[in-house]
Design an enzyme around this catalytic site. Sequence first.
Site, PDB file in Angstrom:
ATOM      1  N   ASP A  85       1.448   4.794   2.280  1.00 29.45           N
ATOM      2  CA  ASP A  85       1.059   5.427   3.540  1.00 29.45           C
ATOM      3  C   ASP A  85       1.481   6.892   3.557  1.00 29.45           C
ATOM      4  O   ASP A  85       2.616   7.223   3.199  1.00 29.45           O
ATOM      5  CB  ASP A  85       1.748   4.712   4.716  1.00 29.45           C
ATOM      6  CG  ASP A  85       1.553   3.213   4.682  1.00 29.45           C
ATOM      7  OD1 ASP A  85       0.442   2.762   4.985  1.00 29.45           O
ATOM      8  OD2 ASP A  85       2.507   2.480   4.321  1.00 29.45           O
ATOM      9  N   ASP A 101      -3.281   4.623   2.628  1.00 26.68           N
ATOM     10  CA  ASP A 101      -3.646   4.998   4.002  1.00 26.68           C
ATOM     11  C   ASP A 101      -3.299   6.453   4.229  1.00 26.68           C
ATOM     12  O   ASP A 101      -2.142   6.855   4.018  1.00 26.68           O
ATOM     13  CB  ASP A 101      -2.842   4.154   5.005  1.00 26.68           C
ATOM     14  CG  ASP A 101      -3.566   2.882   5.396  1.00 26.68           C
ATOM     15  OD1 ASP A 101      -4.709   2.688   4.944  1.00 26.68           O
ATOM     16  OD2 ASP A 101      -2.979   2.096   6.156  1.00 26.68           O
ATOM     17  N   ASP A 130       0.860  -1.183   0.000  1.00 30.56           N
ATOM     18  CA  ASP A 130       0.000   0.000   0.000  1.00 30.56           C
ATOM     19  C   ASP A 130       0.896   1.233   0.000  1.00 30.56           C
ATOM     20  O   ASP A 130       2.122   1.109  -0.053  1.00 30.56           O
ATOM     21  CB  ASP A 130      -0.922  -0.006   1.232  1.00 30.56           C
ATOM     22  CG  ASP A 130      -0.155   0.187   2.539  1.00 30.56           C
ATOM     23  OD1 ASP A 130       1.097   0.246   2.508  1.00 30.56           O
ATOM     24  OD2 ASP A 130      -0.800   0.295   3.589  1.00 30.56           O
TER      25      ASP A 130
HETATM   26  P1  UTP Z   1       2.333  -1.060   6.584  1.00 30.42           P
HETATM   27  O1  UTP Z   1       1.466  -2.192   7.027  1.00 30.42           O
HETATM   28  O2  UTP Z   1       1.854  -0.257   5.442  1.00 30.42           O
HETATM   29  O3  UTP Z   1       3.778  -1.647   6.338  1.00 30.42           O
HETATM   30  O4  UTP Z   1       2.517  -0.152   7.846  1.00 30.42           O
HETATM   31  P2  UTP Z   1       4.944  -1.182   5.374  1.00 30.42           P
HETATM   32  O5  UTP Z   1       6.185  -1.253   6.147  1.00 30.42           O
HETATM   33  O6  UTP Z   1       4.615   0.111   4.706  1.00 30.42           O
HETATM   34  O7  UTP Z   1       4.995  -2.358   4.348  1.00 30.42           O
HETATM   35  P3  UTP Z   1       4.255  -2.528   2.947  1.00 30.42           P
HETATM   36  O8  UTP Z   1       5.294  -2.278   1.940  1.00 30.42           O
HETATM   37  O9  UTP Z   1       3.130  -1.529   2.872  1.00 30.42           O
HETATM   38  O10 UTP Z   1       3.790  -3.924   2.934  1.00 30.42           O
HETATM   39  C1  UTP Z   1       3.427   0.941   7.882  1.00 30.42           C
HETATM   40  C2  UTP Z   1       3.684   1.340   9.275  1.00 30.42           C
HETATM   41  O11 UTP Z   1       2.525   1.883   9.864  1.00 30.42           O
HETATM   42  C3  UTP Z   1       2.283   1.305  11.097  1.00 30.42           C
HETATM   43  C4  UTP Z   1       2.927  -0.051  11.055  1.00 30.42           C
HETATM   44  O12 UTP Z   1       3.327  -0.445  12.332  1.00 30.42           O
HETATM   45  C5  UTP Z   1       4.101   0.177  10.158  1.00 30.42           C
HETATM   46  O13 UTP Z   1       5.202   0.547  10.942  1.00 30.42           O
HETATM   47  N1  UTP Z   1       0.848   1.139  11.313  1.00 30.42           N
HETATM   48  C6  UTP Z   1       0.092   0.477  10.413  1.00 30.42           C
HETATM   49  C7  UTP Z   1       0.280   1.642  12.440  1.00 30.42           C
HETATM   50  O14 UTP Z   1       0.970   2.257  13.280  1.00 30.42           O
HETATM   51  N2  UTP Z   1      -1.046   1.465  12.677  1.00 30.42           N
HETATM   52  C8  UTP Z   1      -1.825   0.797  11.800  1.00 30.42           C
HETATM   53  O15 UTP Z   1      -3.027   0.654  12.045  1.00 30.42           O
HETATM   54  C9  UTP Z   1      -1.231   0.295  10.627  1.00 30.42           C
HETATM   55 MN    MN Z   2       2.745   0.458   3.694  1.00 24.98          MN
END
Ligand code: UTP
Ligand code: MN
Length: 510
Positions: free
Chosen positions: A331, A434, A329
């Site tokens: 973020d 997100d 995804d």
């Molecule tokens: P992600 O699940 O998007 O992981 O969460 P990522 O490292 O970007 O990996 P990919 O490439 O998308 O698979 C990003 C960060 O946001 C935090 C997670 O702990 C992670 O460090 N996070 C995610 C939150 O703090 N709360 C949430 O509800 C979701």
């Molecule tokens: Mn991510």
Amino acid sequence: MVPLKRRRVAGSNSEADGAGEAPPPARFPRVLLFLLERKMGASRRAFLTQLGRRKGFRVEESFSQSITHVICENNSGDEVRTWLNSQHRAQGGAPLHLLDISWFTESMHAGHPVPVLDRHKLQEQQIDEAEVVVCSVPSYACQRRTTLDNNNTILTDALSLLAENAELCDQDGRGVAFRRAAAVLKALPKAVTCMTQLRGLPCLGEHSLRVIKDILDNGASSEVESLKQCERYKARKVLTGVFGVGAKTADRWIREGIHTLHQLRNSGHTLNRDQQAGVEHYDDLNQPVSKAEADAIEEIVAKAVVSVSPGAQITLTGGFRRGKLTGHDVDFLITHPEEGMEEGLMSKVVSWLESQGFLLYQKTTRNSYLESKDGPARITSNMDRFERCFSIFKLAKEDKREEKQFVPDVSREDGGLAEIKPAGHKPWRAVRVDLVVSPFSQFAFALLGWTGSKLFERELRRLAGQEKAMSLNSHALYDSTQQRYLRATSEQEIFAHLGLEYIPPSERNA
Ligand code: UTP
Ligand code: MN
């Protein structure tokens, strides 16, 4: 069952041996014992210390460089290794035996230190010598620098798969153990080629070591290979691959015989709004997002943010901020340098994106964090309470965004080029995005929390709690000793509060 009686070592006579006499001073000068209180308890430790000394053993109260035998009761090798690493024992000290209480008991019976046998050792029975060299890899992932250059992908892929499977089975504890083991291997400067190279490394439990050994000996782990073929595992992966479907829902469906998307569609189950979108965009959402796509989305979100609030700022977080080239995804963290101006920002951004036709799906949750009420300790590990929008973007395909792709046009006599328009292919793809809005005062914590990796975050929180009596989340850092919040305006300050060396995002790929 008849309980096994402990075999008495020939020649021992523990009751008569030395009882009532003055403690014979240091009969075994080369043996220096340390009894680990953890799980043994203070009173039993005191009793065993007395016993050992009466038998002429040197038993030290505190751990030091000169200790030769660490005696533990009810501890796993992994637990003791973690403890040992926290003692910062320098390399090159005396060889160290990590032993179970059985070695101590037998030595007491024998009246002298019995030879160290495999069954006495806590871990790494496959290593011939009893010596355990304490390696300099620190045990918390947030104390290490982990880049994307992984020298042990074969091993870490296998361990990550086992971690993923444990998580799919709702066994998070096992999952974390495999993730920690994988993270240690990711941090190694070289490829592991034999088990002895793993000596003294933290977080490598018995199960992980078995998997590693299998791969080093046979080229593959039989456990991992059979898991890949397992119908249940395959079904769990397919079903949890649907946006909005977690481990529990997937298992419920599997119990009903639903293993594929096709079966799910035909099952007659009423799916919630997330899951409907998840099924509809399944293929797109299971296709990795590229950095170019993340950049294109950043441009769109930045435009939305600036349009609705000119001073607001947007930061790409998650894996892409750590330098990853693909992700599941994208973020983003949005804030406004004037505290309070972030209120109401999310709904405006979302409305703007919707009006421009960029959103296929969105669900916004409100900010519910109140420091005065909640306090950081009240929030469970990686849940935060920011205003957040889970969305699915409709992103024009790259050839539609920039340069179009051309092929020779056979219908044209001049041999000119025609644009490729594959029949039946839509000109856009769905991407999970997100959006998170943070008040400026919490921005550093939110940025640190949303940059990941997930294990890195988990380890930061674990270190804060276990080593510093602090409580960290994506909103704040609370110091329980001082009973106050520690403020920070940058990630660097948060690392400093935790007594950690600063690790930049590109080295948080644990
Ligand atoms: P992600 O699940 O998007 O992981 O969460 P990522 O490292 O970007 O990996 P990919 O490439 O998308 O698979 C990003 C960060 O946001 C935090 C997670 O702990 C992670 O460090 N996070 C995610 C939150 O703090 N709360 C949430 O509800 C979701
Ligand atoms: Mn991510």
